[in-house]
Motif scaffolding. Sequence first.
Motif, PDB file in Angstrom:
ATOM      1  N   LYS A  17     -59.641 -11.772 -76.789  1.00  0.00           N
ATOM      2  CA  LYS A  17     -58.498 -10.866 -76.657  1.00  0.00           C
ATOM      3  C   LYS A  17     -58.851  -9.779 -75.657  1.00  0.00           C
ATOM      4  O   LYS A  17     -60.002  -9.412 -75.537  1.00  0.00           O
ATOM      5  CB  LYS A  17     -58.184 -10.218 -78.014  1.00  0.00           C
ATOM      6  CG  LYS A  17     -57.707 -11.207 -79.024  1.00  0.00           C
ATOM      7  CD  LYS A  17     -56.732 -10.672 -80.025  1.00  0.00           C
ATOM      8  CE  LYS A  17     -56.020  -9.429 -79.673  1.00  0.00           C
ATOM      9  NZ  LYS A  17     -54.638  -9.399 -79.661  1.00  0.00           N
ATOM     10  N   HIS A  41     -60.474  -4.726 -89.470  1.00  0.00           N
ATOM     11  CA  HIS A  41     -59.561  -5.354 -88.502  1.00  0.00           C
ATOM     12  C   HIS A  41     -58.584  -4.361 -87.865  1.00  0.00           C
ATOM     13  O   HIS A  41     -58.465  -4.331 -86.632  1.00  0.00           O
ATOM     14  CB  HIS A  41     -58.841  -6.534 -89.165  1.00  0.00           C
ATOM     15  CG  HIS A  41     -57.961  -7.295 -88.257  1.00  0.00           C
ATOM     16  ND1 HIS A  41     -58.447  -8.079 -87.229  1.00  0.00           N
ATOM     17  CD2 HIS A  41     -56.605  -7.390 -88.201  1.00  0.00           C
ATOM     18  CE1 HIS A  41     -57.434  -8.634 -86.586  1.00  0.00           C
ATOM     19  NE2 HIS A  41     -56.313  -8.229 -87.154  1.00  0.00           N
ATOM     20  N   LYS A  45     -58.415  -3.284 -83.837  1.00  0.00           N
ATOM     21  CA  LYS A  45     -57.165  -3.362 -83.066  1.00  0.00           C
ATOM     22  C   LYS A  45     -56.835  -2.010 -82.435  1.00  0.00           C
ATOM     23  O   LYS A  45     -56.407  -1.944 -81.279  1.00  0.00           O
ATOM     24  CB  LYS A  45     -56.015  -3.825 -83.967  1.00  0.00           C
ATOM     25  CG  LYS A  45     -56.051  -5.295 -84.265  1.00  0.00           C
ATOM     26  CD  LYS A  45     -54.965  -5.827 -85.167  1.00  0.00           C
ATOM     27  CE  LYS A  45     -53.716  -5.063 -85.346  1.00  0.00           C
ATOM     28  NZ  LYS A  45     -52.740  -5.680 -86.249  1.00  0.00           N
ATOM     29  N   TYR A  59     -63.864 -13.204 -80.840  1.00  0.00           N
ATOM     30  CA  TYR A  59     -63.967 -13.548 -82.252  1.00  0.00           C
ATOM     31  C   TYR A  59     -64.888 -14.747 -82.427  1.00  0.00           C
ATOM     32  O   TYR A  59     -64.723 -15.765 -81.753  1.00  0.00           O
ATOM     33  CB  TYR A  59     -62.597 -13.927 -82.830  1.00  0.00           C
ATOM     34  CG  TYR A  59     -61.663 -12.783 -83.062  1.00  0.00           C
ATOM     35  CD1 TYR A  59     -61.901 -11.859 -84.071  1.00  0.00           C
ATOM     36  CD2 TYR A  59     -60.510 -12.633 -82.299  1.00  0.00           C
ATOM     37  CE1 TYR A  59     -61.018 -10.819 -84.311  1.00  0.00           C
ATOM     38  CE2 TYR A  59     -59.626 -11.598 -82.530  1.00  0.00           C
ATOM     39  CZ  TYR A  59     -59.882 -10.692 -83.538  1.00  0.00           C
ATOM     40  OH  TYR A  59     -59.004  -9.667 -83.771  1.00  0.00           O
ATOM     41  N   LYS A  79     -54.870 -21.735 -84.031  1.00  0.00           N
ATOM     42  CA  LYS A  79     -55.122 -21.489 -82.602  1.00  0.00           C
ATOM     43  C   LYS A  79     -54.542 -22.618 -81.757  1.00  0.00           C
ATOM     44  O   LYS A  79     -53.953 -22.373 -80.701  1.00  0.00           O
ATOM     45  CB  LYS A  79     -56.625 -21.344 -82.348  1.00  0.00           C
ATOM     46  CG  LYS A  79     -56.969 -21.135 -80.885  1.00  0.00           C
ATOM     47  CD  LYS A  79     -58.453 -21.159 -80.638  1.00  0.00           C
ATOM     48  CE  LYS A  79     -58.736 -21.052 -79.148  1.00  0.00           C
ATOM     49  NZ  LYS A  79     -60.080 -21.433 -78.801  1.00  0.00           N
ATOM     50  N   LYS A  83     -51.071 -19.744 -82.593  1.00  0.00           N
ATOM     51  CA  LYS A  83     -50.688 -18.804 -83.646  1.00  0.00           C
ATOM     52  C   LYS A  83     -51.902 -18.265 -84.404  1.00  0.00           C
ATOM     53  O   LYS A  83     -51.814 -17.936 -85.583  1.00  0.00           O
ATOM     54  CB  LYS A  83     -49.702 -19.474 -84.598  1.00  0.00           C
ATOM     55  CG  LYS A  83     -48.433 -19.869 -83.859  1.00  0.00           C
ATOM     56  CD  LYS A  83     -47.421 -20.534 -84.707  1.00  0.00           C
ATOM     57  CE  LYS A  83     -46.210 -20.864 -83.829  1.00  0.00           C
ATOM     58  NZ  LYS A  83     -45.142 -21.439 -84.563  1.00  0.00           N
ATOM     59  N   GLU A  85     -53.472 -15.364 -84.082  1.00  0.00           N
ATOM     60  CA  GLU A  85     -53.295 -13.970 -84.507  1.00  0.00           C
ATOM     61  C   GLU A  85     -52.354 -13.865 -85.706  1.00  0.00           C
ATOM     62  O   GLU A  85     -52.630 -13.105 -86.640  1.00  0.00           O
ATOM     63  CB  GLU A  85     -52.779 -13.109 -83.353  1.00  0.00           C
ATOM     64  CG  GLU A  85     -53.857 -12.843 -82.320  1.00  0.00           C
ATOM     65  CD  GLU A  85     -53.368 -11.934 -81.218  1.00  0.00           C
ATOM     66  OE1 GLU A  85     -53.006 -10.785 -81.536  1.00  0.00           O
ATOM     67  OE2 GLU A  85     -53.356 -12.372 -80.057  1.00  0.00           O
ATOM     68  N   GLU A  86     -51.276 -14.620 -85.689  1.00  0.00           N
ATOM     69  CA  GLU A  86     -50.333 -14.592 -86.811  1.00  0.00           C
ATOM     70  C   GLU A  86     -51.027 -15.039 -88.099  1.00  0.00           C
ATOM     71  O   GLU A  86     -50.888 -14.395 -89.146  1.00  0.00           O
ATOM     72  CB  GLU A  86     -49.139 -15.506 -86.523  1.00  0.00           C
ATOM     73  CG  GLU A  86     -48.122 -15.527 -87.640  1.00  0.00           C
ATOM     74  CD  GLU A  86     -46.970 -16.483 -87.401  1.00  0.00           C
ATOM     75  OE1 GLU A  86     -46.130 -16.588 -88.320  1.00  0.00           O
ATOM     76  OE2 GLU A  86     -46.900 -17.129 -86.334  1.00  0.00           O
ATOM     77  N   LEU A  88     -54.330 -15.057 -88.717  1.00  0.00           N
ATOM     78  CA  LEU A  88     -55.372 -14.094 -89.077  1.00  0.00           C
ATOM     79  C   LEU A  88     -54.769 -12.861 -89.742  1.00  0.00           C
ATOM     80  O   LEU A  88     -55.282 -12.392 -90.765  1.00  0.00           O
ATOM     81  CB  LEU A  88     -56.184 -13.697 -87.842  1.00  0.00           C
ATOM     82  CG  LEU A  88     -57.333 -12.726 -88.098  1.00  0.00           C
ATOM     83  CD1 LEU A  88     -58.402 -13.355 -88.993  1.00  0.00           C
ATOM     84  CD2 LEU A  88     -57.947 -12.273 -86.773  1.00  0.00           C
ATOM     85  N   GLU A  89     -53.704 -12.344 -89.180  1.00  0.00           N
ATOM     86  CA  GLU A  89     -53.040 -11.173 -89.768  1.00  0.00           C
ATOM     87  C   GLU A  89     -52.577 -11.482 -91.193  1.00  0.00           C
ATOM     88  O   GLU A  89     -52.775 -10.680 -92.103  1.00  0.00           O
ATOM     89  CB  GLU A  89     -51.840 -10.736 -88.916  1.00  0.00           C
ATOM     90  CG  GLU A  89     -52.193 -10.186 -87.553  1.00  0.00           C
ATOM     91  CD  GLU A  89     -52.925  -8.868 -87.567  1.00  0.00           C
ATOM     92  OE1 GLU A  89     -52.751  -8.077 -88.518  1.00  0.00           O
ATOM     93  OE2 GLU A  89     -53.695  -8.624 -86.625  1.00  0.00           O
TER      94      GLU A  89
END
Length: 177
Positions: A17, A41, A45, A59, A79, A83, A85-86, A88-89
């Motif tokens: 990222k 996390h 960010k 990561y 990944k 998706k 990040e979606e 992981l969040e």
Amino acid sequence: VAKANAAIFVREHSIIKGNPDAKVELVEFFDPACGTCAQFHPYVKEIMKKNEGKIKLVYRYAPFHRNSDYAVKMLIGAKKQGKFEEALEMMFDTQQYWVQNHAANLDVLWKILHKTSLDMEKLSKDMMDPKLDLIVAQDLADAKVLNATKTPSYYVNQKPLQQFGLQQLKDLINSEL
């Protein structure tokens, strides 16, 4: 140890990222089932946002908790769908529901991930790919070489975070900026 093993900080499969050419490279070995990883996390960010363009975040997986290697495979599958990040969040936001006694409850996590935009059928198939086991094994081997024995473990421009803490992480990053 870090300087002798500079090539193992970023692998072809690593999630990156931020600015790939940034002056500062922040490598994080994390476990999606790790409570401290979930707590840190938002701070990472925030650091990335505050220093936009100046930091590259890498990561790396370190599934030390029981069954978390399957959670990592879910992230790798996410990944493939673009998706990561979606997923992981969602994992970090809902960790209190699917991690019990430091172990991942995969049935609960699977139900939670149904609430994302992931194609769950594709995810299920992708998780069967033996290449995912190789990715997990590679990251664990690299973590071992770098003495990343707990999560999260941070390295800033290949320098390990000697004393764990948010201020110490910020100080190490700022010393490299």
